[in-house]
Design a protein around this motif. Sequence first.
Motif, PDB file in Angstrom:
ATOM      1  N   MET A 157       3.591 -14.177  11.388  1.00  0.00           N
ATOM      2  CA  MET A 157       4.160 -12.870  10.724  1.00  0.00           C
ATOM      3  C   MET A 157       3.769 -11.712  10.883  1.00  0.00           C
ATOM      4  N   LYS A 158       4.232 -10.816  10.970  1.00  0.00           N
ATOM      5  CA  LYS A 158       4.016  -9.426  10.969  1.00  0.00           C
ATOM      6  C   LYS A 158       4.463  -8.857   9.836  1.00  0.00           C
ATOM      7  N   VAL A 159       3.893  -7.993   8.843  1.00  0.00           N
ATOM      8  CA  VAL A 159       4.309  -7.463   7.806  1.00  0.00           C
ATOM      9  C   VAL A 159       3.732  -5.881   8.135  1.00  0.00           C
ATOM     10  N   THR A 160       4.582  -4.856   7.878  1.00  0.00           N
ATOM     11  CA  THR A 160       4.199  -3.643   8.103  1.00  0.00           C
ATOM     12  C   THR A 160       4.488  -2.603   6.756  1.00  0.00           C
ATOM     13  N   ASN A 161       3.277  -2.335   5.958  1.00  0.00           N
ATOM     14  CA  ASN A 161       3.819  -1.647   4.796  1.00  0.00           C
ATOM     15  C   ASN A 161       3.815  -0.193   4.899  1.00  0.00           C
ATOM     16  N   GLY A 162       4.702   0.464   4.252  1.00  0.00           N
ATOM     17  CA  GLY A 162       4.780   1.966   4.333  1.00  0.00           C
ATOM     18  C   GLY A 162       3.926   2.677   3.312  1.00  0.00           C
ATOM     19  N   THR A 163       4.263   2.542   2.046  1.00  0.00           N
ATOM     20  CA  THR A 163       3.341   3.070   0.947  1.00  0.00           C
ATOM     21  C   THR A 163       3.199   2.179  -0.159  1.00  0.00           C
ATOM     22  N   GLY A 164       2.191   2.366  -0.803  1.00  0.00           N
ATOM     23  CA  GLY A 164       1.871   1.385  -2.038  1.00  0.00           C
ATOM     24  C   GLY A 164       1.542  -0.084  -1.643  1.00  0.00           C
ATOM     25  N   PRO A 165       1.556  -0.842  -2.878  1.00  0.00           N
ATOM     26  CA  PRO A 165       1.065  -2.278  -2.194  1.00  0.00           C
ATOM     27  C   PRO A 165       2.117  -2.997  -1.508  1.00  0.00           C
ATOM     28  N   GLY A 166       1.324  -3.858  -0.555  1.00  0.00           N
ATOM     29  CA  GLY A 166       2.156  -4.761   0.093  1.00  0.00           C
ATOM     30  C   GLY A 166       1.847  -6.174   0.132  1.00  0.00           C
TER      31      GLY A 166
END
Length: 95
Positions: free
Chosen positions: A78-87
């Motif tokens: 899995m790859k998760v890309t977070n923009g802003t804030g918590p992820g």
Amino acid sequence: MIKPRVDELLAQTDSHYAAVVVESLTDQSAELLVGADDACKHWVNGTEIFKHQAGQKLTWAAQRTPCELRRGKNVILMKVTNGTGPGGFALGIRC
């Protein structure tokens, strides 16, 4: 020239990877139950099976993606890309 601080860059966008090895006793159909904050991709045994590029909050099993597990070891990435804030993310497998 204005240079942003490193912590400001990291707060804007960062990516996380997670891998798990699942052993199956037989070839079988399964379903990945995934929640992710924000964008995410999933691979099973090197084949991309899901991609979501929009921002979203973490909700358990928001995406339900069918996949095929082969007899023996199967690698789920899995790859998760977070923009802003918590992820973050949550992953489950239904066989």
